[in-house]
Motif scaffolding. Sequence first.
Motif, PDB file in Angstrom:
ATOM      1  N   VAL A  45     -12.888  36.252 -26.504  1.00  0.00           N
ATOM      2  CA  VAL A  45     -13.100  37.422 -25.641  1.00  0.00           C
ATOM      3  C   VAL A  45     -14.315  37.396 -24.088  1.00  0.00           C
ATOM      4  O   VAL A  45     -12.810  37.957 -23.243  1.00  0.00           O
ATOM      5  CB  VAL A  45     -14.256  38.275 -26.323  1.00  0.00           C
ATOM      6  N   MET A  49     -11.182  38.131 -21.186  1.00  0.00           N
ATOM      7  CA  MET A  49     -11.835  39.017 -19.977  1.00  0.00           C
ATOM      8  C   MET A  49     -11.605  37.622 -18.839  1.00  0.00           C
ATOM      9  O   MET A  49     -10.958  38.285 -17.530  1.00  0.00           O
ATOM     10  CB  MET A  49     -12.982  39.308 -20.141  1.00  0.00           C
ATOM     11  N   LEU A 106     -13.677  46.016 -20.656  1.00  0.00           N
ATOM     12  CA  LEU A 106     -13.638  45.005 -21.502  1.00  0.00           C
ATOM     13  C   LEU A 106     -15.107  44.481 -21.677  1.00  0.00           C
ATOM     14  O   LEU A 106     -16.533  44.135 -22.977  1.00  0.00           O
ATOM     15  CB  LEU A 106     -12.783  44.170 -21.610  1.00  0.00           C
ATOM     16  N   ARG A 110     -18.442  44.652 -24.527  1.00  0.00           N
ATOM     17  CA  ARG A 110     -17.728  43.090 -25.446  1.00  0.00           C
ATOM     18  C   ARG A 110     -19.143  43.549 -26.498  1.00  0.00           C
ATOM     19  O   ARG A 110     -18.332  42.808 -27.242  1.00  0.00           O
ATOM     20  CB  ARG A 110     -18.025  42.210 -24.623  1.00  0.00           C
TER      21      ARG A 110
END
Length: 142
Positions: A45, A49, A106, A110
């Motif tokens: 993740v 990002m 995001l 998250r």
Amino acid sequence: MMSFLILGSRALAEGFAAFWSGIMLVGLCIGGTMIMRRFHNSMAVGFFMGSIVAMSQMFFLLFLIYLGYKVDEGNAEGVANGLQELWMAIFALVQSLLLGSFAAILAAHRSEILEKPGGAVMEMVDDMHGNKPDDTAQQERK
């Protein structure tokens, strides 16, 4: 689609920038889909990002470059008015803003994307014992 139009009608550097940005956008879509569906760890993740922020910056720089091309064509005599460069600059700015806002959303959410620690282990134990998630909730109520 617009990158093929630019590639055929403009200089090699301008065409390469348009084509490369299209390839990078397709790669970001494919990689982002894989990460959002399968890989919910912090490394994946975070990488996603970071790549979104980098793509947002790349499109902002492309906005400035296409705007510069438009100004250069406006200063040259006997050349078209630079309408194609203006449209590409607007497209790059909109894409930069969309990617930047998606990165901010995001980043704010998250924790909902990341797997909870120990959650996968508990699901594995439940599967080994033949319990479904609904069965364990019903057993706890009894």
